[in-house]
Design a protein around this motif. Structure first.
Motif, PDB file in Angstrom:
ATOM      1  N   SER A  48       0.860  -1.184   0.000  1.00  0.00           N
ATOM      2  CA  SER A  48       0.000   0.000   0.000  1.00  0.00           C
ATOM      3  C   SER A  48       0.895   1.232   0.000  1.00  0.00           C
ATOM      4  N   ARG A  49       0.591   2.202  -0.892  1.00  0.00           N
ATOM      5  CA  ARG A  49       1.493   3.349  -1.027  1.00  0.00           C
ATOM      6  C   ARG A  49       0.723   4.665  -1.038  1.00  0.00           C
ATOM      7  N   ALA A  50       1.453   5.720  -0.689  1.00  0.00           N
ATOM      8  CA  ALA A  50       0.865   7.055  -0.621  1.00  0.00           C
ATOM      9  C   ALA A  50       0.685   7.638  -2.013  1.00  0.00           C
ATOM     10  N   GLY A  51      -0.458   8.270  -2.219  1.00  0.00           N
ATOM     11  CA  GLY A  51      -0.738   8.882  -3.511  1.00  0.00           C
ATOM     12  C   GLY A  51      -0.209  10.290  -3.636  1.00  0.00           C
ATOM     13  N   MET A  52       0.224  10.890  -2.519  1.00  0.00           N
ATOM     14  CA  MET A  52       0.819  12.229  -2.571  1.00  0.00           C
ATOM     15  C   MET A  52       1.555  12.512  -1.264  1.00  0.00           C
ATOM     16  N   ASP A  53       2.310  13.615  -1.257  1.00  0.00           N
ATOM     17  CA  ASP A  53       3.013  14.016  -0.039  1.00  0.00           C
ATOM     18  C   ASP A  53       1.993  14.454   1.019  1.00  0.00           C
ATOM     19  N   GLY A  54       2.217  14.006   2.276  1.00  0.00           N
ATOM     20  CA  GLY A  54       1.301  14.386   3.346  1.00  0.00           C
ATOM     21  C   GLY A  54       1.600  13.616   4.610  1.00  0.00           C
ATOM     22  N   TYR A  55       0.539  13.172   5.276  1.00  0.00           N
ATOM     23  CA  TYR A  55       0.680  12.440   6.533  1.00  0.00           C
ATOM     24  C   TYR A  55      -0.224  11.211   6.491  1.00  0.00           C
ATOM     25  N   ALA A  56       0.365  10.053   6.814  1.00  0.00           N
ATOM     26  CA  ALA A  56      -0.417   8.825   6.917  1.00  0.00           C
ATOM     27  C   ALA A  56      -1.174   8.862   8.233  1.00  0.00           C
ATOM     28  N   VAL A  57      -2.498   8.650   8.157  1.00  0.00           N
ATOM     29  CA  VAL A  57      -3.337   8.760   9.341  1.00  0.00           C
ATOM     30  C   VAL A  57      -4.354   7.628   9.341  1.00  0.00           C
ATOM     31  N   ILE A  58      -5.059   7.500  10.464  1.00  0.00           N
ATOM     32  CA  ILE A  58      -6.251   6.665  10.536  1.00  0.00           C
ATOM     33  C   ILE A  58      -7.428   7.600  10.361  1.00  0.00           C
ATOM     34  N   ALA A  59      -8.222   7.371   9.322  1.00  0.00           N
ATOM     35  CA  ALA A  59      -9.272   8.323   8.950  1.00  0.00           C
ATOM     36  C   ALA A  59     -10.217   8.622  10.105  1.00  0.00           C
ATOM     37  N   ALA A  60     -10.523   7.613  10.913  1.00  0.00           N
ATOM     38  CA  ALA A  60     -11.471   7.816  12.007  1.00  0.00           C
ATOM     39  C   ALA A  60     -10.981   8.861  12.999  1.00  0.00           C
ATOM     40  N   GLU A  61      -9.662   9.063  13.085  1.00  0.00           N
ATOM     41  CA  GLU A  61      -9.126  10.032  14.045  1.00  0.00           C
ATOM     42  C   GLU A  61      -9.176  11.463  13.523  1.00  0.00           C
TER      43      GLU A  61
END
Length: 400
Positions: A48-61
């Motif tokens: 699983s990979r990031a589609g852009m620069d940013g921050y990996a998060v848990i959406a519910a948070e």
């Protein structure tokens, strides 16, 4: 006279498809025909990979995050493209700074773009709520393992090469190109570079047809000219035929005193498939079988020979290589002006744009070729018809 489609079918029925294949480097495969179904060896991506620069998060948070009430998370690491996937149990209240293409840590399900944050280093404020899966490329998002990615008979192009490379494939199996020979007949023809004398013309047929043939899925083994002489032409064909799959000739197929091709084919023991087709230009086109080889004999006039080549050679090539993409392309378009009655089926040079086809000249003679530069197609006018402006007609596009 036989119809165009019936003539094409006679050629197809007389010759089998190409079965010989070879393995070539993917960088040498562009324009070749794939010889087997190819299935994905690995998923793309395999993580699983990031589609852009940013921050990996848990959406519910991120629920409720806004500029007025940001959600604050601890930044516990930075992940770059090429880093190994992080297996972590630390998920609640944390985020990872992540770059495009980098592996997303297990358990994290979204990437918030950095523009929606304060670009924090140790802590980051999130100004928007994000949904699960945002900017998240899952395993096999592009290609899943075992998926058919290329079909047998598919023409390989630059995009195909990219798909093969993503599988780590260095080589690909392709059909061997058809071996083609070209003999242009005519005592009046001279080579480029030779001074013209009275009654002579430069041999434009040889260069034009050779260029078209080389642009297709074929290997042009030889191109030469031969005078209008039964003995010489017979010997030349018998000498060359074993080295090719297709022999293309021009000239000598009409009804003049020196139109010897039908006699030559009979003399060497060939079998005519047809001679003369209900079309103009290029009515006297002929096809024959000899020594398991197709002999396609085109009209001697340049424009007529090019029309013959487009209608019969590309059709045969698409059949032999089992690749419809090699055939001449057709389309239904609207006619920009009236076409006068024609008792015979005509293929008329024209220019198509935005679904409308226009005549570019009133010079439609087989001996005129220069105005084809202003065209991109041929109008197919059926026999015994006159056509009105606005009617739908079929056009055949020139090969490049």
């Amino acid at each position: 006279m036989i119809e165009v489609e019936a003539a094409q079918e006679k050629i197809r029925q007389a010759f089998p498809r190409q079965n010989n294949s070879e393995s070539v480097s993917i960088l040498e495969a562009t324009g070749r025909v794939c010889a087997e179904d190819i299935y994905a060896r690995v998923a793309v991506p395999t993580f699983s990979r990031a589609g852009m620069d940013g921050y990996a998060v848990i959406a519910a948070e991120t629920v409720g995050a806004s500029e007025e009430q940001p959600v604050c998370l601890a930044v516990v690491g930075t992940i770059y493209a090429g880093d190994q996937e992080i297996q972590t149990t630390e998920k609640k209240g944390v985020a990872y700074k992540i770059m495009t293409g980098a592996p997303i840590p297990t358990g994290f399900d979204a990437v918030i773009r950095q523009e929606w944050t304060d670009y924090g280093i140790e802590k980051v404020e999130l100004y928007r709520e994000v949904n699960k899966g945002l900017n998240y490329g899952g395993i096999g998002e592009d290609v899943f393992e075992g998926q058919k990615i290329i079909s047998k008979g598919q023409l390989i192009n630059s995009r195909t090469i990219g798909i093969l490379a993503a599988q780590g494939m260095e080589t690909v199996s392709v059909f061997q190109p058809l071996k083609v020979g070209l003999i242009v007949t005519g005592t009046e023809l001279v080579s480029i570079g030779v001074p013209l004398t009275s009654g002579k013309i430069y041999d434009s047929n040889l260069y034009t047809l050779a260029s078209f043939i080389q642009s297709g899925n074929s290997q042009l083994l030889f191109k030469e000219r031969c005078p209008d002489d039964i003995k010489q032409l017979s010997e030349r064909i018998k000498e060359k035929i074993s080295s090719v799959d297709v022999l293309i000739t021009t000239g000598g197929v009409s009804v003049g005193e020196k139109d010897y091709l039908p006699e030559v084919i009979d003399k060497i023991g060939g079998q005519q498939l047809f001679h003369c087709v209900n079309m103009k230009p290029g009515t006297p086109v002929m096809a024959s079988c000899y020594a398991d080889c197709l002999i396609l004999s085109l009209s001697g006039n340049l424009f007529a020979s090019v029309v013959n080549l487009h209608l019969f050679y590309w059709s045969f090539l698409a059949h032999a290589m089992d690749c419809a993409e090699l055939n001449i392309q057709t389309r239904k378009v609207r006619l920009a002006s009236d076409l006068k009655y024609s008792g015979i089926r005509r293929f008329i040079r024209a220019y198509e744009k935005d679904g409308v086809v226009s005549l570019i000249s009133d010079q439609h003679f087989s001996s005129v070729f220069h105005n084809t530069l202003e065209t991109n197609c041929l109008i197919d006018q059926p026999a015994k018809t006159s056509l009105k402006q606005g009617e739908n007609v079929t056009v055949y596009y020139w090969k490049l």
